[in-house]
Design an enzyme around this catalytic site. Structure first.
Site, mmCIF file in Angstrom:
data_model
loop_
_atom_site.group_PDB
_atom_site.id
_atom_site.type_symbol
_atom_site.label_atom_id
_atom_site.label_comp_id
_atom_site.label_asym_id
_atom_site.label_seq_id
_atom_site.Cartn_x
_atom_site.Cartn_y
_atom_site.Cartn_z
ATOM 1 N N GLY A 18 -71.463 3.501 -9.126
ATOM 2 C CA GLY A 18 -70.570 4.642 -9.216
ATOM 3 C C GLY A 18 -69.730 4.593 -10.478
ATOM 4 C CB CYS A 19 -67.958 7.286 -12.287
ATOM 5 S SG CYS A 19 -67.211 8.156 -10.895
ATOM 6 C CE1 TYR A 20 -61.786 7.200 -10.731
ATOM 7 C CE2 TYR A 20 -62.902 8.020 -8.779
ATOM 8 C CZ TYR A 20 -61.971 8.190 -9.783
ATOM 9 O OH TYR A 20 -61.226 9.347 -9.841
ATOM 10 C CD GLU B 170 -66.872 4.443 -16.462
ATOM 11 O OE1 GLU B 170 -67.312 3.297 -16.632
ATOM 12 O OE2 GLU B 170 -67.036 5.091 -15.407
#
Length: 347
Positions: free
Chosen positions: A154-156, A317
Site C-alpha cells: 500500500g501507499c502509506y 513519495e
C-alpha cells in the site's frame, strides 16, 4: 530487448492510468489487454487524452473475464482492482500460467484472521494468500524474482516501512512506542465520484481519517514485526491533504536502551546503498512531496531528539507511483529480468 506481453486489469482508475503511463513507455512491454467495464470499446487515448499519439494507445479497453484476459497471450497481469474483487481474478490467472502483480490488499497479509478483522470479510483464497510475496522490492528482490503472485504494498505502508525497517532489523527501536502521522493527496481515495472528495470540500482543508485503525495499519505492523523479530505495535494516523498526489510521513520511535541513535544515518545508508529509488537526504533534512511527484522515488530524512530519546524519520513519495503503479512495475522488472529501473526514470 525482449518484450513481455502485459495486461492491466481495472485500468481506468488513477492507479490504472499510472500503470498505463509507465507501461506505454517501457521498452520491454507489449500491452495486450486493458480492462474497464465503464470504457469497454474505447481506445486508451480517448479515455485518457494525454496518451494521444503515444504508440500503443490505440488499444481498446475491454470488459474481459479471466479466460479472455489469458487468451490475449498476457504473460503478466497487473490487477488494479478493489480488494475482494482482485482475488478471484488472481486465482484464475495464476492457474492459467499468468504471473500476477496485485495492487489491492487481498494478498498483502499473512493471516486470514487479520484480513477479516481489517477488511470485514473472510479471505476468498487463503492458499494463494500464503503463496503471495509481499512486493517491497528493496527488501524482497529474490522472492519477487521467483514469484507467481506479488502483492504490491500500500501507499502509506511504503512511506513508513522503508525508513523503519533498517532500524528495526538492527534492534534499535522499542517495538511498542512507534507513532506515524501521514498526509496523502486526494488521488489516494480513488477516482470515484464522492461528495467529500469534491474540489470545494477538499480544497483548503486538512483532516485526519481512518482513526484509530486504518486498514493499512495491519500490513505496516506485520512487516515491521518481521523486521524486528518481535511484535511491533504502533499508532498510525492518516490525513487527507489538498494536493493531487503525494504522501508525506513523519514517524517517531523511541530508541532502545543501549542503542546508539547516532547510527541511524549509517544504517539507512547501508540498507539502501544499492536501492536506486531510495534517496537519503541526511540528518535534519525534511522530505518534501514536491520533489517526488511523478517519480518512483522515496526521499528520507531523519533527526534525533535527545529530550525524548526518539528518532524522527521523515519520508515523501508519490502515492500513485512509488505508492502504487511505479512500485508494481519495479517488481515486474525484477520478475522478468529487466533492469530494476527500466521505464521508471521519468522525472
Amino acid at each position: 530487448m525482449k518484450q513481455v506481453q502485459v495486461a492491466v486489469v481495472g485500468a481506468s482508475g488513477y492507479t490504472g492510468q499510472e500503470l498505463l503511463r509507465i507501461l506505454l513507455n517501457h521498452r520491454g512491454v507489449k500491452l495486450v489487454c486493458a480492462t474497464s467495464r465503464q470504457y469497454a470499446g474505447q481506445p486508451l487515448w480517448e479515455v485518457f487524452p494525454r496518451f494521444r499519439q503515444v504508440p500503443g494507445s490505440g488499444l481498446k479497453f475491454t470488459d474481459s473475464d479471466v479466460e479472455a484476459i489469458a487468451a490475449t497471450g498476457a504473460e503478466v497481469a497487473f490487477l488494479a482492482l478493489p480488494h475482494g474483487v482482485a482475488a478471484s481474478y488472481a486465482r484464475g490467472l495464476v492457474d492459467r500460467g499468468v504471473r500476477v502483480i496485485d495492487l489491492s490488499a487481498d494478498f498483502r497479509l499473512d493471516s486470514p484472521d487479520v484480513y477479516e478483522e481489517y477488511y470485514g470479510n473472510p479471505h476468498p483464497d487463503t492458499a494463494l494468500m500464503q503463496e503471495a510475496v509481499y512486493g517491497l522490492p528493496e527488501w524482497r528482490r529474490e522472492e519477487i524474482a521467483r514469484a507467481r503472485i506479488v502483492a504490491s504494498p500500500g501507499c502509506y505502508p511504503t512511506s513508513i516501512l522503508l525508513p523503519l525497517i533498517p532500524l528495526f532489523r538492527a534492534g534499535m527501536l522499542e517495538p511498542e512506542d512507534v507513532v506515524a502521522c501521514s498526509g496523502s493527496g486526494v488521488s489516494g481515495a480513488g477516482r470515484k465520484a464522492s461528495i467529500p472528495l469534491l474540489f470545494c470540500e477538499c480544497n483548503e482543508s486538512f483532516h485526519a481519517y481512518g482513526v484509530p485503525k486504518h486498514r493499512h495499519l495491519s500490513e505496516i505492523e506485520q512487516e515491521l514485526s518481521h523486521a524486528a523479530g518481535e511484535t511491533v505495535v504502533m499508532s498510525f494516523t492518516p490525513h487527507l491533504i489538498p494536493v493531487n498526489t503525494g504522501i508525506c510521513s513523519t514517524i517517531t520511535a523511541k530508541v532502545k536502551k543501549g542503542a546508539d541513535p547516532e547510527s541511524v544515518g549509517r544504517l539507512l545508508e547501508e540498507a539502501y546503498a544499492a536501492a536506486p529509488f531510495v534517496r537519503l537526504l541526511g540528518r535534519n533534512q525534511p522530505a518534501d512531496t514536491k520533489n517526488v511527484t511523478r517519480t518512483n522515488c522515496v526521499d528520507i530524512g531523519w533527526a534525533y531528539d535527545p529530550r525524548t530519546n526518539r528518532v524522527i524519520l521523515m519520508s515523501a513519495e508519490d502515492n500513485v507511483v512509488k505508492g502504487a503503479g511505479g512500485q508494481a512495475v519495479q517488481s515486474f522488472n525484477i520478475m522478468c529480468g529487466f533492469d530494476e529501473t527500466e521505464g521508471l526514470w521519468v522525472l
